[in-house]
Write a protein that holds these residues in place. Structure first.
Motif, PDB file in Angstrom:
ATOM      1  N   THR A 145       0.932  -1.315   0.096  1.00 15.66           N
ATOM      2  CA  THR A 145      -0.025  -0.112   0.006  1.00 15.66           C
ATOM      3  C   THR A 145       0.948   1.221  -0.044  1.00 15.66           C
ATOM      4  OG1 THR A 145      -1.866  -1.252   1.288  1.00 15.66           O
ATOM      5  CG2 THR A 145      -1.638   1.416   1.180  1.00 15.66           C
TER       6      THR A 145
ATOM      7  N   ALA B 287      -5.596   5.155   1.673  1.00 17.77           N
ATOM      8  CA  ALA B 287      -6.911   4.701   1.368  1.00 17.77           C
ATOM      9  C   ALA B 287      -7.032   4.466  -0.206  1.00 17.77           C
ATOM     10  CB  ALA B 287      -7.919   5.537   1.849  1.00 17.77           C
TER      11      ALA B 287
ATOM     12  N   ARG C  81      -5.096   1.509  -1.057  1.00 19.08           N
ATOM     13  CA  ARG C  81      -5.844   0.122  -0.761  1.00 19.08           C
ATOM     14  C   ARG C  81      -7.234   0.001  -1.573  1.00 19.08           C
ATOM     15  NH1 ARG C  81      -9.901  -1.581   2.813  1.00 19.08           N
ATOM     16  NH2 ARG C  81      -9.341  -3.633   3.786  1.00 19.08           N
ATOM     17  N   ALA C  82      -7.666   0.886  -1.966  1.00 23.32           N
ATOM     18  CA  ALA C  82      -8.970   0.781  -2.801  1.00 23.32           C
ATOM     19  C   ALA C  82      -8.711   0.249  -3.995  1.00 23.32           C
ATOM     20  CB  ALA C  82      -9.880   1.954  -2.994  1.00 23.32           C
TER      21      ALA C  82
ATOM     22  N   GLN D 113      -7.485  -3.338  -4.551  1.00 24.34           N
ATOM     23  CA  GLN D 113      -8.641  -4.236  -4.450  1.00 24.34           C
ATOM     24  C   GLN D 113      -9.589  -4.306  -5.635  1.00 24.34           C
ATOM     25  OE1 GLN D 113     -10.268  -3.789  -0.517  1.00 24.34           O
ATOM     26  NE2 GLN D 113      -8.628  -4.833   0.598  1.00 24.34           N
TER      27      GLN D 113
ATOM     28  N   ALA E  99     -12.342   5.354  -3.137  1.00 23.57           N
ATOM     29  CA  ALA E  99     -11.971   5.007  -1.476  1.00 23.57           C
ATOM     30  C   ALA E  99     -13.170   5.356  -0.600  1.00 23.57           C
ATOM     31  CB  ALA E  99     -10.592   5.813  -1.167  1.00 23.57           C
TER      32      ALA E  99
ATOM     33  N   ASP F  96     -11.523   2.189   4.090  1.00 26.68           N
ATOM     34  CA  ASP F  96     -10.298   1.937   3.715  1.00 26.68           C
ATOM     35  C   ASP F  96      -9.419   3.036   4.833  1.00 26.68           C
ATOM     36  OD1 ASP F  96     -10.577   0.505   1.360  1.00 26.68           O
ATOM     37  OD2 ASP F  96     -11.533   2.288   0.353  1.00 26.68           O
TER      38      ASP F  96
ATOM     39  N   HIS G 250      -9.024   1.229   7.856  1.00 20.77           N
ATOM     40  CA  HIS G 250      -8.099   0.245   7.765  1.00 20.77           C
ATOM     41  C   HIS G 250      -6.576   0.298   7.861  1.00 20.77           C
ATOM     42  CE1 HIS G 250      -6.793  -4.145   6.552  1.00 20.77           C
ATOM     43  NE2 HIS G 250      -5.947  -3.348   6.197  1.00 20.77           N
TER      44      HIS G 250
END
Length: 350
Positions: free
Chosen positions: A48, A283, A286-287, A290, A295, A299, A302
């Motif tokens: 990330t 964020a 991470r979005a 995936q 986002a 996110d 997390h």
């Protein structure tokens, strides 16, 4: 400020790029899994930070495969990798490089030539950064921020992509130079590396005490990685997510009206604006890793701990009560309610 609902439909190329990145991420995780056993959250947070174009501080005791993880990622991504073992006698020029006097074979005259240091690599592992004096730490952190090195009045750009992962040993403090809070703020994420589970440790013993070596395949080139880092920056964020990130950061400051009783009692310094920027960027990364096109609040929640834990300074009373920054963050996540979510289009403009 433009929200996701103000943006036009994403192009087919953008949707395809996000889908491709999600597939690349799964392949990357599979290749890392051939070498690294367990440590799933460490790998997720490391990647990330990498795709968010931020540097990472890795904290864990020796023997938890931190160096192996970083070198494996560099090999799978086909990137240059250098490991710098920090020592108390290391000078700034040992990292950045220096000018040396050389004879010019064509003219016979002497001239200064710049010899690049180990920092000129795509991925740099700064091992035990707290074992070197502040002067050398500052040289590394300046290069991390500016992404170039200055020597003899000339600037030399660092490779792109450029990613620094620094490690700290939390159990040996004698003869160390802990990073000041202002310098810790340069790292986007602070990732803690735990001991493996019993099952993971058994698998480590089985896999690493034989004569076989795991072969890994290259998944992405440097040019592809730079393009994907730009793609992450274009991931949209709804207005309510910006507000939530702002509220979370402001609530960590004991002098702000949003601060709770626990924060006022247990925190001496809270997170600054750079923490909010890191929350949003992490964020986004991470979005998109995936395969999602925007986002969300989940996110932010997390990535809150790795983003905030090194930016919140607890008081002496908190330490005496066994309250660390992680416990403060957990309380913040319980106390700060998410603002009302606005309508978010399923396909948001990147």
């Amino acid at each position: 400020m433009m929200t996701t609902t103000d943006r036009p439909e994403p192009s087919r190329d953008e949707v395809a790029a996000v889908a491709a990145l999600g597939e690349d991420y799964r392949r990357l995780r599979a290749e890392i899994g051939k070498v690294i056993i367990g440590q799933d959250h460490v790998i997720d947070e490391l990647l990330t930070g990498f795709f968010a174009r931020g540097h990472v501080l890795l904290v864990g005791v020796p023997g938890l495969a931190k160096t192996l993880l970083v070198s494996t990622v560099a090999r799978i991504l086909s990137l240059s990798f250098r490991r710098i073992q920090f020592t108390p006698d290391m000078m700034p020029s040992d990292i950045t490089g220096t000018d040396i006097l050389q004879d010019d074979p064509e003219t016979g005259r002497r001239r200064f030539s710049f010899i690049a240091g180990p920092i000129f690599a795509n991925i740099v592992l700064a091992d035990e950064i707290n074992r070197t004096p502040p002067k050398t730490q500052a040289a590394l952190l300046e290069a991390m921020q500016e992404r170039h090195v200055t020597a003899g009045g000339s600037s030399y750009p660092l490779p792109n992509p450029f990613f620094v992962l620094a490690t700290q040993n939390p159990i040996e403090q004698e003869g160390t130079y802990p990073l000041p809070e202002a310098q810790l703020d340069r790292f986007m994420l602070n990732v803690t590396v735990p001991y493996p589970t019993a099952a993971e440790e058994l698998e480590i013993l089985r896999r690493t005490t034989g004569d076989e070596t795991q072969e890994t395949a290259v998944t992405l080139s440097a040019e592809q990685i730079v393009a994907l880092q730009h793609l992450v920056r274009r991931v949209p964020v709804p207005e309510h997510v910006f507000i939530y990130a702002r509220d979370l950061v402001r609530a960590s400051r004991p002098n702000e009206p949003e601060a709770s009783v626990m924060v006022r009692r247990c925190v001496s310094w809270g997170a600054g604006p750079r923490a909010g920027q890191s929350l949003i960027l992490a964020a986004k990364a991470r979005a998109v890793l995936q395969g999602r096109l925007h986002a969300g609040i989940a996110d932010i929640r997390h990535v809150a701990k790795p983003v905030l834990r090194h930016r919140i300074v607890t008081t002496f009373h908190a330490e005496a009560d066994g309250i660390d920054s992680d416990k403060v963050i957990e309380q913040l996540l319980q106390d700060i309610a998410a603002p009302p979510e606005r309508a978010v289009e399923r396909n948001s403009r990147l």
